[in-house]
Design a protein around this motif. Structure first.
Motif, mmCIF file in Angstrom:
data_model
loop_
_atom_site.group_PDB
_atom_site.id
_atom_site.type_symbol
_atom_site.label_atom_id
_atom_site.label_comp_id
_atom_site.label_asym_id
_atom_site.label_seq_id
_atom_site.Cartn_x
_atom_site.Cartn_y
_atom_site.Cartn_z
ATOM 1 N N VAL A 168 0.896 -1.204 0.051
ATOM 2 C CA VAL A 168 0.083 0.055 -0.011
ATOM 3 C C VAL A 168 0.848 1.058 -0.019
ATOM 4 O O VAL A 168 0.564 2.209 -0.587
ATOM 5 C CB VAL A 168 -0.878 -0.030 1.204
ATOM 6 C CG1 VAL A 168 -1.716 1.547 1.337
ATOM 7 C CG2 VAL A 168 -1.768 -1.191 1.202
ATOM 8 N N SER A 171 2.610 1.967 -3.289
ATOM 9 C CA SER A 171 1.677 2.504 -4.308
ATOM 10 C C SER A 171 1.318 3.819 -4.024
ATOM 11 O O SER A 171 1.458 4.873 -5.227
ATOM 12 C CB SER A 171 0.444 1.621 -4.269
ATOM 13 O OG SER A 171 -0.370 1.919 -3.144
ATOM 14 N N LEU A 195 -3.266 4.118 -5.611
ATOM 15 C CA LEU A 195 -4.043 2.974 -4.887
ATOM 16 C C LEU A 195 -5.154 2.521 -5.551
ATOM 17 O O LEU A 195 -5.497 1.333 -5.382
ATOM 18 C CB LEU A 195 -4.470 3.836 -3.668
ATOM 19 C CG LEU A 195 -4.883 2.934 -2.261
ATOM 20 C CD1 LEU A 195 -3.991 1.906 -2.033
ATOM 21 C CD2 LEU A 195 -5.382 3.740 -1.212
ATOM 22 N N GLY A 196 -5.975 3.432 -6.348
ATOM 23 C CA GLY A 196 -6.870 2.890 -7.255
ATOM 24 C C GLY A 196 -6.478 1.987 -8.188
ATOM 25 O O GLY A 196 -7.447 0.865 -8.405
ATOM 26 N N MET A 198 -4.196 0.090 -7.986
ATOM 27 C CA MET A 198 -3.607 -1.112 -7.251
ATOM 28 C C MET A 198 -4.913 -1.944 -7.029
ATOM 29 O O MET A 198 -5.116 -3.156 -7.233
ATOM 30 C CB MET A 198 -2.977 -0.689 -6.092
ATOM 31 C CG MET A 198 -2.652 -2.257 -5.276
ATOM 32 S SD MET A 198 -1.678 -1.643 -3.673
ATOM 33 C CE MET A 198 -1.414 -3.123 -3.002
ATOM 34 N N LEU A 199 -5.798 -1.336 -6.491
ATOM 35 C CA LEU A 199 -7.067 -2.061 -6.056
ATOM 36 C C LEU A 199 -8.012 -2.634 -7.331
ATOM 37 O O LEU A 199 -8.497 -3.658 -7.345
ATOM 38 C CB LEU A 199 -8.057 -1.119 -5.406
ATOM 39 C CG LEU A 199 -7.365 -0.707 -3.928
ATOM 40 C CD1 LEU A 199 -8.352 0.356 -3.234
ATOM 41 C CD2 LEU A 199 -7.550 -1.764 -3.103
ATOM 42 N N LEU A 202 -6.173 -5.962 -8.724
ATOM 43 C CA LEU A 202 -6.513 -6.913 -7.675
ATOM 44 C C LEU A 202 -8.061 -7.418 -7.837
ATOM 45 O O LEU A 202 -8.217 -8.663 -7.989
ATOM 46 C CB LEU A 202 -6.255 -6.415 -6.526
ATOM 47 C CG LEU A 202 -4.841 -6.570 -5.860
ATOM 48 C CD1 LEU A 202 -4.889 -5.933 -4.369
ATOM 49 C CD2 LEU A 202 -4.268 -7.644 -5.767
ATOM 50 N N PHE A 203 -8.768 -6.601 -8.189
ATOM 51 C CA PHE A 203 -10.127 -6.562 -8.617
ATOM 52 C C PHE A 203 -10.645 -7.510 -9.792
ATOM 53 O O PHE A 203 -11.205 -8.539 -9.586
ATOM 54 C CB PHE A 203 -11.173 -5.349 -8.474
ATOM 55 C CG PHE A 203 -12.553 -5.756 -8.500
ATOM 56 C CD1 PHE A 203 -13.257 -6.232 -7.735
ATOM 57 C CD2 PHE A 203 -13.186 -5.461 -9.867
ATOM 58 C CE1 PHE A 203 -14.813 -6.589 -7.964
ATOM 59 C CE2 PHE A 203 -14.433 -5.583 -10.127
ATOM 60 C CZ PHE A 203 -15.467 -6.269 -9.327
ATOM 61 N N LEU A 252 1.488 -7.269 -7.669
ATOM 62 C CA LEU A 252 -0.017 -7.425 -7.989
ATOM 63 C C LEU A 252 -0.209 -8.614 -8.958
ATOM 64 O O LEU A 252 -1.211 -9.387 -8.569
ATOM 65 C CB LEU A 252 -0.569 -6.183 -8.780
ATOM 66 C CG LEU A 252 -0.662 -4.887 -8.043
ATOM 67 C CD1 LEU A 252 -0.966 -3.719 -9.008
ATOM 68 C CD2 LEU A 252 -1.612 -5.013 -6.845
#
Length: 398
Positions: A168, A171, A195-196, A198-199, A202-203, A252
């Motif tokens: 985190v 990122s 951060l967005g 990265m998420l 992952l999603f 990731l």
């Protein structure tokens, strides 16, 4: 291609191999040896006939291979990480990890501020001085035969918790530093975008796991590894184009692949690449350091070492107590988690890529060298250190 490049590369790898052999014979962490041999050669080294230790022709290639080392180190870390594993570890690791990070990160921020660094540089310094080296910690535990000790699960759990924080933090930090944002709004936007991203990856990746299971059902090892490499380098490379560190892209990919049924096969195949390119990563980092600049960073590095010695051991004692471990076991936690290595260098390189203070590189080199060499020695003498603390303080009856 220059005819000397291949020979120079062979000399570089031979030097890395020799450093590794010396470390193995001394039963010591290889990290400081790789860095030292890199610093001893490079632009300031002599040319001995056909053997050019300056590595002028092959410098760019070695640096690229060093970057590959970062990619493979973080990719492998992603493969090793498991959200389920962290959840099963329970409250003790959550509390211990939070204690360790809160104390060491706060001290890192304070140290950077006292050192007169800018805001971005303070964040980099805090990252350099906070995260333990998973590689060195694991080696210390193995060499000292402490795998069965009561504190070992907490030590490994804390390093895992640190890895989550690192993902985190990197990122956010890469978005802040690499984007060149200066205003508060720009900094916040860059951090949120990183951060967005990265998420989002992952999603999408987790949703795509069934598809990946089918797509990676490849019999040929040759084609299989090519597909993995393509996926890894495409995402790591694309991450850089949007000002997110390639290391985060690699992490990731590892986190996503870890959810597939092919994880064990990939882990086995990727290990030699991690070790080879990882060694060149430390060597290339040493190669980028001018030994004559180490003196400028000496007092700064010694100050950081002192801060880490205090922070890691106080945090270790408190973390151990929170898990109801003995004072002796709690002492082992702090002395083992003091190790700093690959992650400190990754954060320092991020600062360098963002054009921050030139002192960060030699500071990190000297700091990592001292901590990487000090940790195995102090961890080995943890019993005597514990007894000394007990005599001085009169505490630790258990």
């Amino acid at each position: 291609m220059d005819e000397h490049i291949l020979f120079e590369l062979g000399v570089a790898i031979a030097l890395v191999a020799a450093a590794g052999l010396i470390a193995y014979k001394l039963r010591f962490s290889v990290v400081p040896f790789y860095i030292i041999v890199g610093m001893l050669v490079g632009p300031h080294a002599p040319q001995l006939g056909p053997v050019d230790l300056r590595f002028i022709q092959s410098d760019d290639l070695i640096m690229i291979m060093g970057q590959m080392g970062v990619v493979f180190l973080l990719f492998y870390l992603g493969l090793e990480f498991s959200v389920d594993r962290l959840q099963k570890a329970g409250r003790s690791i959550l509390v211990a990890g939070s204690i360790y990070l809160a104390i060491n990160f706060s001290l890192g921020l304070l140290f950077g501020w006292i050192g007169g660094f800018s805001f971005k540089e303070i964040l980099v310094v805090a990252g350099i001085t906070t995260i333990s080296s998973s590689a060195i910690v694991a080696k210390v535990l193995m060499d000292l035969k402490r795998a069965g000790n009561p504190e070992t699960e907490l030590i490994l759990g804390t390093t895992l918790f640190e890895d989550v924080f690192l993902a985190v933090y990197l990122s956010i930090l890469s978005g802040l530093i690499l984007s060149g944002a200066t205003s508060f709004g720009g900094v916040l936007l860059s951090a949120l975008l990183a951060l967005g991203y990265m998420l989002l990856i992952l999603f999408i990746g987790r949703k795509a796991v069934p598809l990946l299971n089918r797509a990676l059902n490849i019999t040929s090892n040759e084609v299989f590894i090519l597909v993995i490499f393509a996926l890894l380098l495409l995402i790591a490379g694309f991450s850089e184009t949007i000002h997110v560190a390639a290391a985060i892209g690699a992490l990731l990919v590892g986190l996503i692949i870890a959810e597939t049924e092919h994880m064990k096969r990939i882990e086995k195949m990727i290990l030699p690449f991690r070790d080879f390119f990882g060694a060149l990563f430390f060597f290339s980092f040493g190669l980028s350091i001018d030994p004559t600049t180490l003196g400028d960073a000496l007092w700064l590095s010694l100050g950081a070492v002192l801060v880490t010695l205090i922070g890691a051991n106080v945090a270790g004692l408190l973390a151990g107590r929170s898990a109801e471990l003995s004072s002796k076991a709690s002492t082992n936690i702090g002395l083992t988690l003091m190790a700093r290595g690959e992650f400190s260098i990754i954060v320092a390189n991020l600062g360098s890529a963002g054009g921050l203070s030139s002192i960060l590189q030699p500071f990190t080199a000297l700091y990592v060298l001292i901590m990487a060499m000090l940790t195995p020695i102090l961890a080995k003498e943890s019993k005597r250190i514990y007894q000394g603390i007990r005599k001085i303080s009169g505490v630790g009856k258990r």
